[in-house]
Design a protein around this motif. Structure first.
Motif, PDB file in Angstrom:
ATOM      1  N   GLY A   6       0.824  -1.208   0.000  1.00 48.97           N
ATOM      2  CA  GLY A   6       0.000   0.000   0.000  1.00 48.97           C
ATOM      3  C   GLY A   6       0.848   1.244   0.000  1.00 48.97           C
ATOM      4  N   CYS A   7       0.731   2.030   1.070  1.00 49.75           N
ATOM      5  CA  CYS A   7       1.427   3.311   1.150  1.00 49.75           C
ATOM      6  C   CYS A   7       2.930   3.141   0.997  1.00 49.75           C
ATOM      7  CB  CYS A   7       1.120   4.002   2.473  1.00 49.75           C
ATOM      8  SG  CYS A   7      -0.605   4.449   2.656  1.00 49.75           S
ATOM      9  N   ALA A   8       3.495   2.152   1.644  1.00 47.67           N
ATOM     10  CA  ALA A   8       4.939   1.966   1.557  1.00 47.67           C
ATOM     11  C   ALA A   8       5.347   1.576   0.146  1.00 47.67           C
ATOM     12  CB  ALA A   8       5.413   0.921   2.553  1.00 47.67           C
ATOM     13  N   GLU A   9       4.450   0.909  -0.569  1.00 49.24           N
ATOM     14  CA  GLU A   9       4.745   0.575  -1.957  1.00 49.24           C
ATOM     15  C   GLU A   9       4.876   1.851  -2.774  1.00 49.24           C
ATOM     16  OE1 GLU A   9       2.968  -1.978  -5.684  1.00 49.24           O
ATOM     17  OE2 GLU A   9       2.189  -2.319  -3.677  1.00 49.24           O
ATOM     18  N   ARG A  10       3.984   2.814  -2.539  1.00 44.89           N
ATOM     19  CA  ARG A  10       4.087   4.098  -3.236  1.00 44.89           C
ATOM     20  C   ARG A  10       5.388   4.791  -2.863  1.00 44.89           C
ATOM     21  NH1 ARG A  10      -1.280   3.744  -1.938  1.00 44.89           N
ATOM     22  NH2 ARG A  10      -1.115   5.046  -0.087  1.00 44.89           N
ATOM     23  N   THR A  11       5.774   4.712  -1.598  1.00 53.69           N
ATOM     24  CA  THR A  11       7.035   5.300  -1.158  1.00 53.69           C
ATOM     25  C   THR A  11       8.197   4.650  -1.883  1.00 53.69           C
ATOM     26  OG1 THR A  11       6.122   5.787   1.009  1.00 53.69           O
ATOM     27  CG2 THR A  11       8.517   5.699   0.851  1.00 53.69           C
ATOM     28  N   PRO A  21       6.441  -3.405   1.342  1.00 53.66           N
ATOM     29  CA  PRO A  21       5.290  -3.536   2.219  1.00 53.66           C
ATOM     30  C   PRO A  21       5.142  -2.288   3.061  1.00 53.66           C
ATOM     31  CG  PRO A  21       7.144  -4.666   3.152  1.00 53.66           C
ATOM     32  CD  PRO A  21       7.584  -4.137   1.815  1.00 53.66           C
ATOM     33  N   PRO A  22       4.135  -2.157   3.799  1.00 52.91           N
ATOM     34  CA  PRO A  22       2.904  -2.891   4.008  1.00 52.91           C
ATOM     35  C   PRO A  22       1.701  -2.041   3.643  1.00 52.91           C
ATOM     36  CG  PRO A  22       3.625  -2.003   6.069  1.00 52.91           C
ATOM     37  CD  PRO A  22       4.555  -1.466   4.971  1.00 52.91           C
ATOM     38  N   ASN A  23       0.716  -1.812   4.542  1.00 55.61           N
ATOM     39  CA  ASN A  23      -0.498  -1.083   4.228  1.00 55.61           C
ATOM     40  C   ASN A  23      -0.957  -0.263   5.434  1.00 55.61           C
ATOM     41  OD1 ASN A  23      -2.904  -0.450   2.743  1.00 55.61           O
ATOM     42  ND2 ASN A  23      -3.970  -1.821   4.121  1.00 55.61           N
ATOM     43  N   GLY A  24      -1.519   0.899   5.161  1.00 54.14           N
ATOM     44  CA  GLY A  24      -2.074   1.733   6.223  1.00 54.14           C
ATOM     45  C   GLY A  24      -1.102   2.818   6.634  1.00 54.14           C
ATOM     46  N   PRO A  25      -1.608   4.020   6.939  1.00 53.39           N
ATOM     47  CA  PRO A  25      -0.716   5.129   7.270  1.00 53.39           C
ATOM     48  C   PRO A  25       0.111   4.903   8.530  1.00 53.39           C
ATOM     49  CG  PRO A  25      -3.019   5.758   7.584  1.00 53.39           C
ATOM     50  CD  PRO A  25      -3.009   4.411   6.933  1.00 53.39           C
ATOM     51  N   HIS A  26      -0.453   4.258   9.541  1.00 48.24           N
ATOM     52  CA  HIS A  26       0.321   4.024  10.766  1.00 48.24           C
ATOM     53  C   HIS A  26       1.426   3.002  10.520  1.00 48.24           C
ATOM     54  CE1 HIS A  26      -2.780   0.982  10.660  1.00 48.24           C
ATOM     55  NE2 HIS A  26      -2.142   0.280  11.570  1.00 48.24           N
ATOM     56  N   VAL A  27       1.142   1.979   9.739  1.00 47.27           N
ATOM     57  CA  VAL A  27       2.153   0.965   9.418  1.00 47.27           C
ATOM     58  C   VAL A  27       3.192   1.571   8.489  1.00 47.27           C
ATOM     59  CG1 VAL A  27       2.551  -1.323   8.431  1.00 47.27           C
ATOM     60  CG2 VAL A  27       0.490  -0.889   9.766  1.00 47.27           C
ATOM     61  N   HIS A  29       4.106   4.660   8.407  1.00 45.70           N
ATOM     62  CA  HIS A  29       4.939   5.536   9.239  1.00 45.70           C
ATOM     63  C   HIS A  29       6.006   4.714   9.977  1.00 45.70           C
ATOM     64  CE1 HIS A  29       6.054   8.862  11.827  1.00 45.70           C
ATOM     65  NE2 HIS A  29       5.877   8.069  12.865  1.00 45.70           N
ATOM     66  N   LEU A  30       5.604   3.593  10.556  1.00 46.90           N
ATOM     67  CA  LEU A  30       6.557   2.732  11.267  1.00 46.90           C
ATOM     68  C   LEU A  30       7.611   2.181  10.309  1.00 46.90           C
ATOM     69  CD1 LEU A  30       4.165   0.762  13.640  1.00 46.90           C
ATOM     70  CD2 LEU A  30       5.726   2.618  14.268  1.00 46.90           C
ATOM     71  N   PHE A  31       7.185   1.775   9.123  1.00 50.79           N
ATOM     72  CA  PHE A  31       8.101   1.219   8.127  1.00 50.79           C
ATOM     73  C   PHE A  31       9.060   2.289   7.623  1.00 50.79           C
ATOM     74  CE2 PHE A  31       9.228   0.016   3.763  1.00 50.79           C
ATOM     75  CZ  PHE A  31       9.702  -1.275   3.961  1.00 50.79           C
ATOM     76  N   ASP A  32       8.519   3.431   7.199  1.00 52.67           N
ATOM     77  CA  ASP A  32       9.363   4.501   6.673  1.00 52.67           C
ATOM     78  C   ASP A  32      10.308   5.063   7.728  1.00 52.67           C
ATOM     79  OD1 ASP A  32       8.236   4.235   4.171  1.00 52.67           O
ATOM     80  OD2 ASP A  32       6.913   5.960   4.376  1.00 52.67           O
TER      81      ASP A  32
END
Length: 91
Positions: A6-11, A21-27, A29-32
């Motif tokens: 999801g979001c991290a894929e766009r990043t 990975p993964p999906n969702g703004p909170h996840v 944020h943790l990943f990035d």
């Protein structure tokens, strides 16, 4: 909990990778921020510096698995492990 690209894929695409990975703004944020990452099989890895309370507040169980990644995602994860993920410094 289902974790999807999801979001991290766009990043990752912004950084020239084929997705991450993964999906969702909170996840995301943790990943990035380097607080979580995933191994090549899709298993969640949390930074030892991430407070357990943060996982609870994000409703992110420790046994999350995303499923298999494609080669471009694995390449990005390797980069993420070295340059982004917060891990203890080893000598």
């Amino acid at each position: 909990m289902t974790v999807r690209a999801g979001c991290a894929e766009r990043t990752a695409k912004k950084r020239g990778a084929g997705g991450a990975p993964p999906n969702g703004p909170h996840v995301d944020h943790l990943f990035d921020g380097g607080w979580i990452t995933f191994d090549e099989t899709g298993k969640l890895i949390t930074s030892p510096f991430l407070p357990e309370e943060a996982l609870r507040l994000c409703n992110l169980p420790e046994n999350v698995e995303t499923g298999p990644f494609n080669e471009a995602q694995i390449e990005y994860l390797r980069y993420h492990h070295v340059h982004v993920f917060k891990r203890p410094v080893t000598e």
